[in-house]
Design an enzyme around this catalytic site. Structure first.
Site, PDB file in Angstrom:
ATOM      1  N   SER A 142       0.085  35.930  22.436  1.00 34.44           N
ATOM      2  CA  SER A 142      -0.611  34.992  21.555  1.00 34.44           C
ATOM      3  C   SER A 142      -2.110  35.327  21.498  1.00 34.44           C
ATOM      4  CB  SER A 142      -0.328  33.565  22.034  1.00 34.44           C
ATOM      5  OG  SER A 142      -0.701  32.632  21.060  1.00 34.44           O
ATOM      6  N   ASP A 218       9.091  31.389  15.488  1.00 31.33           N
ATOM      7  CA  ASP A 218       7.846  30.950  16.119  1.00 31.33           C
ATOM      8  C   ASP A 218       7.158  29.956  15.187  1.00 31.33           C
ATOM      9  OD1 ASP A 218       5.169  30.758  17.034  1.00 31.33           O
ATOM     10  OD2 ASP A 218       5.268  32.776  17.893  1.00 31.33           O
ATOM     11  N   HIS A 251       7.825  30.978  20.318  1.00 30.99           N
ATOM     12  CA  HIS A 251       6.537  31.389  20.883  1.00 30.99           C
ATOM     13  C   HIS A 251       6.532  31.328  22.409  1.00 30.99           C
ATOM     14  CE1 HIS A 251       2.335  32.293  19.957  1.00 30.99           C
ATOM     15  NE2 HIS A 251       1.929  31.445  20.879  1.00 30.99           N
TER      16      HIS A 251
END
Lengths: 272, 272
Positions: A142, A218, A251
């Site tokens: 991320s 995600d 995610h």
């Protein structure tokens, strides 16, 4: 480097150490996994995402198994400077836990927020206490996936391999990037571009192959993680990138743990 | 069964579901990993230790990778009844988070604490919604390792395989066992013995091979986890046990994650 934790793990040792960082001006914790026979082992840096610390990757990614297999030291720094004297914000995406792997130029952040220099210089020097290898790779998740790609592109010669999970590939185009860049760097858009992987890849002086995994389920993909401009920049610059959109994955670290073995193998190809 | 979490993971799905338990009289969460093609897959139950919930094993053990490989459903229940109406204690080793996988006979615990019946009956019925297989194995960590061995020995025919990490093998002999048994079962020592793996193995009607891993650097080993009487009882009863004292390993999930692959393979031999 004061030892906070030490656990035997996959035939090696999972350490968490604390040290005073002269770069950041505060105490920092960093997690270091040492495989068996690590004295000359190459090093893989893992940069974590928003709200994370040095703990998330070592508890949840399962990377140690693969680093043990390939004989790679794994280094997981915290995501920002920390402590009472360090500026913070009530928002999860700004301040402590959200350092964005950059050097802040704006008050109050500029007093401590220099995570890029910490990772690329101070940590590299400190990790020399464990291994004499100068073979380094970098990955992350991320915000940390963005950090990994940016630090690799901005520091030619420092890393031999780079990969990312669910990275913020185009911070110039998304709310997380706008908010962090405005706060840390001010309104100078040229400064923002120097932190944008898509912008950096156009001027890259080396062709480090980039492996990227995103999950197509995600929830941040459409709003924060889109990749079209980055992939177009790679194509235009003939920069090697393997972009994999993994069906059904989100995610979370359930996604990271599923594909971390592929990533460690990718780094091992260049590091060993 | 209300879905609280769903994550794609190693080609399967990591669920966390919530349901009202008629056995416990409260709402419970349970984590279920479904590998690809799970409709007829055998089931491995993982019982967690003191202070844990349904989350610890799914976040930290790395078991999903191996359950995906062997085609096994992984079920991780919470460690006790929960909620405002459920008795609790300020101590980490009694009350919520410390159910000891038994049916309490003493007030105030007897109102809700029936974790053995919940795991062996209600959960088994609920998991039939996912797979029609009746092949079941059971494992666990610490208090849950004790629970796994006890529930397997006390319920012949229910499980085909059993293993444990860092189990409380002799609760009759250690402070954790004394405290829990006195509170949940009262002062009747015969009732205590019915919950003691070493006592149960002497009268076991089936010879389920038991795999046990302990770490020799486990700070609880000497005081809470010692195993001499259990191993002697196995020898006396000719009960097959593979006891591995792993050098340098502690009580953490870094230990569990290192050897969970061996354990899932052990169960797969009996379950597939």
């Amino acid at each position: 480097m004061r030892e906070i934790e030490s656990h035997r793990c996959f035939g090696g040792t999972q350490l968490v150490v604390e040290h005073h960082s002269h770069t950041l001006g505060c105490d920092m914790r960093v997690a270091v996994f040492l495989p068996e026979g690590y004295a000359h082992a190459p090093v893989l840096y893992f940069l974590s995402g928003l709200t994370c610390s040095e703990q998330n990757a070592i508890q949840k990614s399962g990377a140690q198994r693969w680093c043990a297999e390939h004989g790679i030291v794994l280094v997981c720094p915290d995501t920002s400077p920390r402590g009472e004297g360090v500026a913070d914000s009530p928002d999860y995406d700004l301040g402590q836990g959200a350092g964005f792997y950059l050097t802040a130029t704006q008050a109050p952040w500029s007093a401590h927020f220099r995570m890029d220099a910490y990772v690329t210089t101070e940590l590299v020097e400190r990790i020399a206490a464990y291994t004499d290898s100068s073979a380094r790779g970098i990955t992350g998740h991320s915000m940390g996936g963005m950090g990994a790609i940016r630090l690799a592109l901005a520091n030619p010669g420092l890393y031999r391999s780079v990969s990312a999970f669910s990275p913020i590939l185009q911070p110039l185009d998304v709310p997380w990037g706008h908010k962090a860049f405005a706060a840390y760097l001010g309104e100078d858009r040229d400064a923002w571009a120097a932190h944008d992987p898509a912008s950096l890849v156009a001027g890259a002086s080396e062709r480090l192959p980039i492996l990227v995994d995103q999950g197509d389920a995600d929830s941040f993909l459409a709003t924060q993680l889109h990749s079209e401009r980055f992939l177009a920049a790679c194509r235009a610059a003939d920069h090697p990138v393997e972009y994999r959109l993994q069906p059904g994955y989100d995610h979370s670290y359930y996604f990271v743990s599923t594909f971390i073995g592929d990533h460690v193998a990718h780094h091992a190809r260049y590091l060993r």
